[in-house]
Design a protein around this motif. Structure first.
Motif, PDB file in Angstrom:
ATOM      1  N   ASN A  30       0.824  -1.211   0.000  1.00 47.12           N
ATOM      2  CA  ASN A  30       0.000   0.000   0.000  1.00 47.12           C
ATOM      3  C   ASN A  30       0.860   1.264   0.000  1.00 47.12           C
ATOM      4  OD1 ASN A  30      -2.357  -1.488   0.019  1.00 47.12           O
ATOM      5  ND2 ASN A  30      -2.561  -1.420   2.243  1.00 47.12           N
ATOM      6  N   ILE A  31       1.982   1.225   0.701  1.00 41.50           N
ATOM      7  CA  ILE A  31       2.844   2.411   0.779  1.00 41.50           C
ATOM      8  C   ILE A  31       3.374   2.788  -0.603  1.00 41.50           C
ATOM      9  CG2 ILE A  31       4.961   1.150   1.374  1.00 41.50           C
ATOM     10  CD1 ILE A  31       3.923   4.542   2.825  1.00 41.50           C
ATOM     11  N   SER A  33       1.797   2.316  -3.474  1.00 35.54           N
ATOM     12  CA  SER A  33       0.684   2.964  -4.179  1.00 35.54           C
ATOM     13  C   SER A  33       0.472   4.382  -3.672  1.00 35.54           C
ATOM     14  CB  SER A  33      -0.596   2.140  -4.003  1.00 35.54           C
ATOM     15  OG  SER A  33      -0.429   0.865  -4.555  1.00 35.54           O
ATOM     16  N   LEU A  34       0.597   4.579  -2.371  1.00 35.06           N
ATOM     17  CA  LEU A  34       0.448   5.913  -1.792  1.00 35.06           C
ATOM     18  C   LEU A  34       1.552   6.853  -2.282  1.00 35.06           C
ATOM     19  CD1 LEU A  34      -1.000   7.842   0.150  1.00 35.06           C
ATOM     20  CD2 LEU A  34       0.469   6.944   1.975  1.00 35.06           C
ATOM     21  N   VAL A  37       0.757   7.895  -5.794  1.00 30.24           N
ATOM     22  CA  VAL A  37      -0.298   8.924  -5.826  1.00 30.24           C
ATOM     23  C   VAL A  37       0.265  10.284  -5.441  1.00 30.24           C
ATOM     24  CG1 VAL A  37      -2.420   9.732  -4.704  1.00 30.24           C
ATOM     25  CG2 VAL A  37      -2.240   7.362  -5.467  1.00 30.24           C
ATOM     26  N   LEU A  38       1.002  10.344  -4.342  1.00 22.03           N
ATOM     27  CA  LEU A  38       1.543  11.632  -3.887  1.00 22.03           C
ATOM     28  C   LEU A  38       2.529  12.213  -4.896  1.00 22.03           C
ATOM     29  CD1 LEU A  38       2.026  10.872  -0.079  1.00 22.03           C
ATOM     30  CD2 LEU A  38       0.200  12.213  -1.182  1.00 22.03           C
ATOM     31  N   LYS A  82      -4.971  -0.834  -6.446  1.00 22.24           N
ATOM     32  CA  LYS A  82      -4.365   0.351  -5.827  1.00 22.24           C
ATOM     33  C   LYS A  82      -3.134   0.812  -6.609  1.00 22.24           C
ATOM     34  CE  LYS A  82      -4.904  -1.943  -1.968  1.00 22.24           C
ATOM     35  NZ  LYS A  82      -4.834  -2.432  -0.595  1.00 22.24           N
ATOM     36  N   GLY A  86      -2.503   4.357  -8.306  1.00 21.84           N
ATOM     37  CA  GLY A  86      -1.284   5.122  -8.072  1.00 21.84           C
ATOM     38  C   GLY A  86      -0.628   5.550  -9.371  1.00 21.84           C
TER      39      GLY A  86
END
Length: 154
Positions: A30-31, A33-34, A37-38, A82, A86
């Motif tokens: 998940n990190i 994908s985050l 995104v950021l 996810k 991203g």
């Protein structure tokens, strides 16, 4: 131009991490994908301003919903959905159909390779664990980076 090239490099590097991680562990963190995104939204804001940020954020939201339904319908895993969202952060919503096409084409090539490989590796046909499944994060990475190369560097 320089920011667009750096953005491409960041997308390529993070996508490579995702592809390799998916091959080795069959998981997409998940990190990652985050961070995608950021980074994608940050570059959108830096390159195109608030309007671009909105179009890119809309693409993330739509891609997340599509990824969610693809997970619910058992088409691919939650991590793939996810990871796709991203990657979508690097492109405005107007690029969604072309990006999806590139990912699907990369997925088709990957599937041909994967099923051919499974045919020739002893014991792969009977596996039922995660490693028997197609690592679709590879297709998402290749399709995203390929499309970015066509639009950014081409």
């Amino acid at each position: 131009m320089a920011l667009a090239t750096i953005s491409f490099g960041v997308l390529a590097a993070l996508s490579s991490v995702g592809a390799i991680t998916d091959i080795v562990t069959r998981k997409l963190p998940n990190i990652l994908s985050l961070v995608l995104v950021l980074a994608g939204l940050g570059f959108a804001l830096a390159i195109g301003g608030w309007a671009a940020l909105g179009w890119h954020a809309l693409h993330v939201a739509v891609a997340f919903v599509i990824g969610y339904f693809m997970f619910v319908w058992n088409i691919f895993g939650a991590g793939d959905g996810k990871f796709y969202a991203g990657s979508a952060a690097f492109f405005p919503i107007m690029d969604a159909p072309a990006l999806a096409l590139c990912i699907v084409l990369a997925g088709g090539v990957l599937a041909l390779f994967w099923f051919t490989l499974k045919r020739f590796i002893k014991g792969m046909k009977r596996r039922k664990d995660d490693f028997a499944k197609l690592p679709y994060g590879v297709a998402i990475a290749v399709g995203s980076v390929g499309y970015a190369a066509l639009t950014t560097l081409g």
